[in-house]
Enzyme design. Structure first.
Site, PDB file in Angstrom:
ATOM      1  CG  ASN A  10      -1.363   1.106   1.744  1.00  0.00           C
ATOM      2  OD1 ASN A  10      -1.866   2.162   0.636  1.00  0.00           O
ATOM      3  ND2 ASN A  10      -2.006   1.000   2.373  1.00  0.00           N
ATOM      4  CE  LYS A  12       0.323   2.833   4.644  1.00  0.00           C
ATOM      5  NZ  LYS A  12       0.257   3.687   6.117  1.00  0.00           N
ATOM      6  CG  HIS A 111      -5.671   1.689   5.356  1.00  0.00           C
ATOM      7  ND1 HIS A 111      -5.712   2.409   6.559  1.00  0.00           N
ATOM      8  CD2 HIS A 111      -4.358   1.194   4.928  1.00  0.00           C
ATOM      9  CE1 HIS A 111      -3.785   2.046   6.310  1.00  0.00           C
ATOM     10  NE2 HIS A 111      -3.811   1.238   5.997  1.00  0.00           N
ATOM     11  CD  GLU A 113      -2.638   5.009   6.914  1.00  0.00           C
ATOM     12  OE1 GLU A 113      -3.051   5.370   5.907  1.00  0.00           O
ATOM     13  OE2 GLU A 113      -1.242   4.656   7.537  1.00  0.00           O
ATOM     14  CD  GLU A 183      -3.415  -3.060   7.223  1.00  0.00           C
ATOM     15  OE1 GLU A 183      -2.392  -3.243   6.902  1.00  0.00           O
ATOM     16  OE2 GLU A 183      -4.202  -1.863   7.237  1.00  0.00           O
ATOM     17  N   GLY A 189       2.130   1.846  10.525  1.00  0.00           N
ATOM     18  CA  GLY A 189       2.891   2.942  10.390  1.00  0.00           C
ATOM     19  C   GLY A 189       3.661   3.692  11.911  1.00  0.00           C
ATOM     20  CB  SER A 229       5.202  -1.805  11.774  1.00  0.00           C
ATOM     21  OG  SER A 229       4.873  -0.693  12.353  1.00  0.00           O
TER      22      SER A 229
END
Ligand code: PEP
Length: 267
Positions: A10, A12, A111, A113, A183, A189, A229
């Site tokens: 991904n 991003k 996701h 985010e 996730e 991240g 990560s």
């Protein structure tokens, strides 16, 4: 049990056109040099199709260019998001049909985010999931708890809720291509990775819950990715847990070397 591993990057909002083309070209080149066995043995000692599915999810605006790079190569192209309607007055949005038109094979939905940064509610994600399936795009549906939820021992309740809400109204037959990504938000991240035991525990919980919802046959074949990560140093152990069938990779997917190390660790 037939569960081929799947590793997806991904990207991003981190690449330029030039770096995206370069990265895709290097992945395509490295993939062409890998010789995958036709069959392999999974963590449970069962024979499964060999190799690993590999995908990249670049920013929307570069998808058409990268479709040319991956064309006829074993690298799946996917988007990081989509709108649930196929057309209409939705300024700035991209539809499932548009993604399929330009060669996308999968799409990331839910996701963290988007859930947390853009406040996308479960109902909305459920619509996206249904419209992706209708357009024959393989959804990678992300679920996971925040740190506060984990500390409050709410991990399983959160996963259960996100699965029930996200997959509401969807039948097992419709979900043949679905991939689920666990996730944990606190690991994305941040450099903090779930331990292989924590990740395996969550994946086993997800698979058991799916078995209750859709039956054992479905639960045995659906692929569950871990994301948070993942790096070359921790990939092998994570990817060889019995219920982990791949990785959704953010930061480490932005360099061909580290991404391909993770791909190789999946074998
Ligand atoms: C992600 O964005 O899905 C992700 C897991 O990111 P990272 O690997 O950087 O934690």
């Amino acid at each position: 049990m037939q569960r081929k591993k799947i590793v997806v990057g991904n990207w991003k909002m981190f690449t330029t056109l030039h770096t995206a083309q370069d990265l895709a070209q290097r992945i395509v080149q490295e993939m062409s040099q890998l010789h995958f066995p036709e069959t392999a043995v999974n963590a449970l000692g069962e024979s499964i199709p060999g190799g690993v599915d590999v995908g990249i999810a670049p920013p929307f605006v570069y998808l058409s260019e990268l479709a040319k790079v991956v064309d006829h190569h074993p690298v799946l192209l996917g988007a990081q998001n989509l709108h649930h309607e196929n057309q209409g007055a939705f300024t700035g949005e991209v539809s499932p049909g548009m993604l399929a038109d330009i060669g996308c094979k999968f799409v990331i939905i839910g996701h963290s985010e988007r859930r947390h940064g853009f406040h996308e509610p479960d109902l909305f994600l459920n619509r996206k999931l249904k419209s992706a399936l209708l357009a024959n795009l393989m959804p990678i549906f992300c679920i996971g708890e925040t740190l506060a939820e984990r500390e409050a021992k709410q991990t399983e309740a959160v996963l259960e809720y996100q699965l029930d809400a996200g997959l509401s109204g969807i039948t097992a037959e419709q979900t043949v291509h679905l991939v689920l990504a666990y996730e944990p938000v606190w690991a994305i991240g941040t450099g903090k990775t779930a331990t292989p035991e924590q990740a395996q525990h969550a994946h086993a919980f997800i698979r058991n819950h799916l078995a209750k919802k859709f039956g054992n046959d479905f639960a045995r074949v659906i692929r569950l990715q871990y994301g948070g990560s993942v790096k070359p140093e921790n990939a092998r152990e994570l990817l060889h847990q019995p219920d982990i069938d791949g990785a959704l990779v953010g930061g480490a997917s932005l360099k061909a070397d580290s991404f391909m190390s993770i791909v190789k660790a999946a074998l």
